[in-house]
Design a protein around this motif. Structure first.
Motif, mmCIF file in Angstrom:
data_model
loop_
_atom_site.group_PDB
_atom_site.id
_atom_site.type_symbol
_atom_site.label_atom_id
_atom_site.label_comp_id
_atom_site.label_asym_id
_atom_site.label_seq_id
_atom_site.Cartn_x
_atom_site.Cartn_y
_atom_site.Cartn_z
ATOM 1 N N SER A 309 0.812 -1.218 0.000
ATOM 2 C CA SER A 309 0.000 0.000 0.000
ATOM 3 C C SER A 309 0.842 1.264 0.000
ATOM 4 C CB SER A 309 -0.924 0.018 1.219
ATOM 5 O OG SER A 309 -0.162 -0.035 2.428
ATOM 6 N N GLU A 310 2.088 1.163 0.476
ATOM 7 C CA GLU A 310 2.906 2.365 0.602
ATOM 8 C C GLU A 310 4.366 1.972 0.749
ATOM 9 O OE1 GLU A 310 2.777 6.487 3.264
ATOM 10 O OE2 GLU A 310 2.098 4.598 4.162
ATOM 11 N N LEU A 311 5.239 2.828 0.259
ATOM 12 C CA LEU A 311 6.664 2.700 0.506
ATOM 13 C C LEU A 311 7.107 3.863 1.381
ATOM 14 C CD1 LEU A 311 8.148 1.778 -3.016
ATOM 15 C CD2 LEU A 311 7.469 0.238 -1.163
ATOM 16 N N LEU A 312 7.934 3.571 2.381
ATOM 17 C CA LEU A 312 8.437 4.597 3.286
ATOM 18 C C LEU A 312 9.957 4.593 3.274
ATOM 19 C CD1 LEU A 312 6.130 3.997 6.390
ATOM 20 C CD2 LEU A 312 5.912 5.824 4.679
ATOM 21 N N LEU A 313 10.542 5.775 3.382
ATOM 22 C CA LEU A 313 11.986 5.875 3.494
ATOM 23 C C LEU A 313 12.364 6.131 4.942
ATOM 24 C CD1 LEU A 313 14.798 6.026 2.177
ATOM 25 C CD2 LEU A 313 14.467 8.508 2.019
ATOM 26 N N TYR A 314 13.265 5.307 5.455
ATOM 27 C CA TYR A 314 13.866 5.501 6.776
ATOM 28 C C TYR A 314 15.334 5.894 6.573
ATOM 29 C CZ TYR A 314 9.963 3.150 9.185
ATOM 30 O OH TYR A 314 8.737 2.811 9.707
ATOM 31 N N VAL A 315 15.791 6.853 7.361
ATOM 32 C CA VAL A 315 17.212 7.177 7.401
ATOM 33 C C VAL A 315 17.659 7.136 8.851
ATOM 34 C CG1 VAL A 315 18.965 8.935 6.963
ATOM 35 C CG2 VAL A 315 17.140 8.569 5.297
ATOM 36 N N ASP A 316 18.631 6.298 9.131
ATOM 37 C CA ASP A 316 19.127 6.092 10.497
ATOM 38 C C ASP A 316 17.995 5.734 11.458
ATOM 39 O OD1 ASP A 316 21.493 6.820 9.334
ATOM 40 O OD2 ASP A 316 21.536 8.839 10.192
ATOM 41 N N GLY A 317 17.057 4.926 10.954
ATOM 42 C CA GLY A 317 15.984 4.436 11.803
ATOM 43 C C GLY A 317 14.808 5.373 11.962
ATOM 44 N N GLN A 318 14.857 6.553 11.348
ATOM 45 C CA GLN A 318 13.766 7.513 11.457
ATOM 46 C C GLN A 318 13.020 7.611 10.126
ATOM 47 O OE1 GLN A 318 12.880 9.013 14.203
ATOM 48 N NE2 GLN A 318 14.642 8.815 15.558
ATOM 49 N N VAL A 319 11.682 7.682 10.213
ATOM 50 C CA VAL A 319 10.896 7.844 8.994
ATOM 51 C C VAL A 319 11.141 9.227 8.415
ATOM 52 C CG1 VAL A 319 8.589 7.931 7.992
ATOM 53 C CG2 VAL A 319 9.106 6.251 9.760
ATOM 54 N N VAL A 320 11.506 9.268 7.139
ATOM 55 C CA VAL A 320 11.705 10.539 6.437
ATOM 56 C C VAL A 320 10.444 10.931 5.683
ATOM 57 C CG1 VAL A 320 13.053 11.728 4.666
ATOM 58 C CG2 VAL A 320 14.178 10.162 6.269
ATOM 59 N N GLY A 321 9.793 9.943 5.051
ATOM 60 C CA GLY A 321 8.568 10.243 4.329
ATOM 61 C C GLY A 321 8.232 9.161 3.316
ATOM 62 N N PRO A 322 7.088 9.312 2.626
ATOM 63 C CA PRO A 322 6.687 8.329 1.621
ATOM 64 C C PRO A 322 7.548 8.417 0.369
ATOM 65 C CG PRO A 322 5.143 10.164 1.678
ATOM 66 C CD PRO A 322 6.090 10.376 2.815
ATOM 67 N N VAL A 323 7.787 7.279 -0.230
ATOM 68 C CA VAL A 323 8.572 7.185 -1.457
ATOM 69 C C VAL A 323 7.610 7.174 -2.642
ATOM 70 C CG1 VAL A 323 10.211 5.777 -2.759
ATOM 71 C CG2 VAL A 323 10.372 5.896 -0.258
ATOM 72 N N GLN A 324 7.856 8.034 -3.616
ATOM 73 C CA GLN A 324 7.016 8.041 -4.818
ATOM 74 C C GLN A 324 7.215 6.739 -5.579
ATOM 75 O OE1 GLN A 324 7.639 11.484 -7.274
ATOM 76 N NE2 GLN A 324 6.873 12.904 -5.749
ATOM 77 N N ARG A 325 6.133 6.238 -6.138
ATOM 78 C CA ARG A 325 6.210 4.997 -6.903
ATOM 79 C C ARG A 325 5.324 5.099 -8.131
ATOM 80 N NH1 ARG A 325 2.530 0.746 -3.439
ATOM 81 N NH2 ARG A 325 3.149 -0.572 -5.175
ATOM 82 N N GLY A 326 5.344 4.052 -8.954
ATOM 83 C CA GLY A 326 4.562 4.060 -10.194
ATOM 84 C C GLY A 326 5.213 4.872 -11.294
ATOM 85 N N MET A 327 6.528 5.078 -11.201
ATOM 86 C CA MET A 327 7.243 5.860 -12.210
ATOM 87 C C MET A 327 7.676 4.954 -13.358
ATOM 88 S SD MET A 327 9.397 7.882 -9.285
ATOM 89 C CE MET A 327 9.877 9.401 -10.079
ATOM 90 N N ASN A 328 8.000 5.573 -14.470
ATOM 91 C CA ASN A 328 8.287 4.822 -15.692
ATOM 92 C C ASN A 328 9.624 4.087 -15.598
ATOM 93 O OD1 ASN A 328 7.686 4.046 -18.394
ATOM 94 N ND2 ASN A 328 9.067 5.606 -19.177
ATOM 95 N N ARG A 329 9.620 2.794 -15.896
ATOM 96 C CA ARG A 329 10.842 1.999 -16.024
ATOM 97 C C ARG A 329 10.678 1.073 -17.219
ATOM 98 N NH1 ARG A 329 14.733 1.733 -12.034
ATOM 99 N NH2 ARG A 329 15.796 0.558 -13.668
ATOM 100 N N LEU A 330 10.700 1.668 -18.387
ATOM 101 C CA LEU A 330 10.541 0.890 -19.614
ATOM 102 C C LEU A 330 11.677 -0.119 -19.774
ATOM 103 C CD1 LEU A 330 8.636 0.663 -22.057
ATOM 104 C CD2 LEU A 330 10.080 2.319 -23.240
ATOM 105 N N ASP A 331 12.840 0.187 -19.211
ATOM 106 C CA ASP A 331 13.966 -0.741 -19.298
ATOM 107 C C ASP A 331 13.669 -2.042 -18.564
ATOM 108 O OD1 ASP A 331 13.968 0.727 -16.892
ATOM 109 O OD2 ASP A 331 16.125 0.438 -16.605
ATOM 110 N N VAL A 332 13.026 -1.936 -17.411
ATOM 111 C CA VAL A 332 12.676 -3.131 -16.641
ATOM 112 C C VAL A 332 11.592 -3.926 -17.374
ATOM 113 C CG1 VAL A 332 11.764 -3.968 -14.433
ATOM 114 C CG2 VAL A 332 13.322 -2.012 -14.482
ATOM 115 N N TYR A 333 10.618 -3.209 -17.913
ATOM 116 C CA TYR A 333 9.545 -3.846 -18.693
ATOM 117 C C TYR A 333 10.134 -4.649 -19.855
ATOM 118 C CZ TYR A 333 5.429 -3.995 -21.817
ATOM 119 O OH TYR A 333 4.403 -4.390 -22.655
ATOM 120 N N ARG A 334 11.138 -4.113 -20.513
ATOM 121 C CA ARG A 334 11.754 -4.816 -21.639
ATOM 122 C C ARG A 334 12.561 -6.033 -21.170
ATOM 123 N NH1 ARG A 334 11.453 -1.744 -26.224
ATOM 124 N NH2 ARG A 334 11.443 0.530 -26.053
ATOM 125 N N ALA A 335 13.206 -5.903 -20.017
ATOM 126 C CA ALA A 335 14.178 -6.907 -19.600
ATOM 127 C C ALA A 335 13.565 -8.126 -18.932
ATOM 128 C CB ALA A 335 15.202 -6.271 -18.658
#
Length: 623
Positions: A309-335
């Motif tokens: 449902s969500e990706l979160l970024l932690y830095v040194d054990g602290q939540v920094v914020g939500p990670v954007q997702r659903g971005m284009n990766r046509l290279d992965v789709y091809r591979a």
């Protein structure tokens, strides 16, 4: 990701006409040359058409009638994109250059002979290279973007020459004199067309993709190691210093803000040297992909059952914020065969400028229901200006890592930190979620980063250069009388591709709200149907937009192309320009496959799903 079934015959909601205006190769190639088997050289054959006052109007009408029989009508209408390369309009005359009226006549004749909606693309950036004038202009360094060593980029695009023409707004530069004189001339000619032809112009796309340049134009957009950027011309560097003086007011205030001891704005460096490999005379010279204080945390996640449902970024054990997702990766789709959508990318640009010197740890955590899973992690190192051994950025109790900074020791220490913060057991891997696959591309383990506040200002300045060029181009077009409600940009959004380096392009300010032109945004791959892009457009209030280049480049889900068309229709696009159809006979085409000709839209070309896109356009237009 489940396939979305769309019925091309389903009733569409009422709206203003939606124009499908494909880019068409060989618009001026006439039937006489097409039917003459003795013609084997394309350039000579087309020149013969032009000399006889012939063009490709008949062939273009046949093509468009295949897609939408009986002419353009209804809520979905098929037309075409007419590309006019401004610098290519000139011919040699004595010791100078004049616009070739006969060539312009041939281009504008299409607007009267083809009674279909049209978007006129007035191109003049790095792709405006055809003809003798661009070749001559490219020999003068004043006209060019330059690297820090004073040399211009030497670039190509699948065999097509690229000239790194400047983004400078100095109207006295030769390239700008010719650009803007041609723009004014074309504007005058367009306004002199018969009323019915002018009314068929539904949009005017300006300039082309405007951005800074970088090495390996075809493949280098995702480079982070040892980057090179433009523009370090003398005029550009002087402009940077002037911007700093205007922004800070005095050299003392700049020094106080950045911790420098510069004596004058006239000697402030434009950052260009990599501290790892080049000797610096002062720290303000340092420049690399992270010098502006941002560290990309990016990769891809394939989640076909939508378990995360969500990706979160932690830095040194602290939540920094939500990670954007659903971005284009046509290279992965091809591979990866099983991945059936390009929209798998995730990214968070971590501002590390305020982090203490020392080792740190970034973790991407996936949330699924009440559970959390460790998607990826990477230790990184913030290094001080003196490049001294790091350790003081770690929490208390971590000083033992000063002498042993191995990945295993760093991981063990931060596992203890996580337990103190409430993670009583190590986070499970996402492999526990069936069907979920992921990968972290950046950063590499123990990536070292050095923050130079002057590099952040340099990147802002390069971005402002792009905006300033587009603004001048728009103002010339508007002042020449072109209707401002029809003027669109023709821009790229590097940030929608999670693996790209947006610093190379420097275009963020050209995609903000409140700009005088209507947004034109090029869309390829997953961008053509993207929740990320919908949010981006909504956030910036970018409406009544165009997509001057458009191709889904997908074949694993047969309804992907139709879904992309419906997405743009529902989102309120005024036009999309499918890239691309061709009127060039097969005998003139190269047999070598490349990233461009894979996208030729025709019913017998399965590459990049181009045959499916052809069918979707035809079915959507006949709705």
């Amino acid at each position: 990701m489940a396939s979305v079934c769309l019925n091309a015959e389903a009733e569409l909601p009422a709206r203003k006409p939606f124009y499908i205006v494909p880019t068409v190769e060989g618009l001026l190639f006439c039937d006489e040359a097409r039917n003459d088997a003795k013609q084997v050289n394309f350039a000579q054959a087309q020149a013969g058409c032009e000399a006889k006052g012939r063009d490709g109007a008949a062939a273009l009408n046949r093509l468009l009638d295949e897609l939408e029989p009986g002419g353009a009508k209804g809520q979905v209408q098929v037309g075409y994109l007419l590309t006019v390369q401004l610098l290519s309009l000139y011919k040699a005359h004595g010791t100078g250059w004049v616009i070739d009226d006969k060539r312009v006549d041939g281009l504008l004749r299409m607007l009267t002979e083809v009674k279909r909606p049209v978007v006129v693309y007035l191109q003049s950036t790095h792709f405006d290279t055809q003809g003798p004038l661009p070749t001559a202009l490219a020999k003068d360094p004043r006209n060019l973007l330059l690297y820090a060593d004073g040399k211009p980029p030497e670039l190509g695009y699948f065999g097509f020459a690229i000239a790194p023409f400047t983004l400078s707004t100095d109207t006295t530069l030769p390239v700008n004199v010719y650009r803007f004189d041609a723009l004014r001339y074309l504007s005058k000619r367009l306004l002199a067309l018969p009323a019915e032809a002018r009314e068929r112009i539904v949009g005017i796309s300006l300039a082309g993709e405007a951005h800074q340049l970088y090495p390996d134009f075809e493949n280098g957009m995702g480079r982070y190691e040892d980057i090179r950027v433009t523009d370090y011309s003398a005029a550009s560097v002087d402009g940077f210093r002037s911007m700093l003086e205007k922004r800070f007011g005095s050299i003392e205030k700049l020094n106080a803000a950045m911790g420098f001891n510069e004596t004058s704005f006239t000697t402030v460096p434009a950052p260009s040297k990599n501290i790892r490999k080049e000797r610096l005379t002062r720290f303000g010279e340092h420049y690399d992909a992270w010098a502006d204080g941002y560290l990309p945390i990016s990769g891809w996640l394939f989640d076909p059952e939508n378990r995360v449902s969500e990706l979160l970024l932690y830095v040194d054990g602290q939540v920094v914020g939500p990670v954007q997702r659903g971005m284009n990766r046509l290279d992965v789709y091809r591979a990866v065969e099983e991945i059936n959508t390009p929209n798998t990318g995730f990214r968070y640009d971590l501002d590390f400028s305020a982090l203490p010197v020392g080792r740190h740890r970034a973790q991407v955590v996936a949330v699924s229901g009440k559970d959390r899973y460790l998607l990826a992690e990477a230790p990184f190192v913030v290094v001080g200006r003196d490049q001294a051994t790091v350790s003081d950025g770690l929490p208390a109790g971590a000083q033992d890592l000063k002498t042993d900074g191995s990945v295993s020791r760093v991981k063990a220490f931060f596992d203890k930190v996580l337990r103190k913060l409430g993670f009583n057991r190590p986070l499970p891997s996402p492999i526990a979620l069936p069907g979920v696959r992921s990968w972290l591309d950046m950063p590499r383990s123990l990536q070292d980063v050095y923050y130079n506040p002057l590099a952040r200002e340099w990147n802002k300045y390069r971005d402002e250069q792009t905006l300033a060029f587009m603004t001048v181009f728009y103002n010339v077009a508007k002042d020449a009388g072109l209707p401002k409600e029809k003027l669109f940009s023709h821009q790229i959004i590097p940030r929608i591709n999670s693996s790209w380096n947006p610093q190379l392009f420097a275009v963020d300010s050209t995609l903000q709200s409140g700009l005088p032109w209507r947004p034109g945004v090029n869309m390829y791959g997953g961008t053509t149907n993207s929740a990320w892009l919908r949010h981006f457009m909504k956030e910036r209030q970018l409406t009544d937009y165009g997509a001057p280049e458009f191709h889904p480049q997908q074949w694993k889900q047969p309804d992907a192309a139709m879904a992309a068309l419906r997405e743009q229709y529902d989102a309120g696009a005024r036009f999309i320009s499918p890239m691309y159809f061709s009127l060039v006979p097969e005998r003139f085409k190269t047999s070598a496959e490349n990233g461009v000709n894979r996208m030729e839209i025709r019913p017998d070309n399965p590459k990049d799903g181009s045959d499916q896109f052809y069918k979707a356009i035809r079915d959507f237009a006949r709705n």
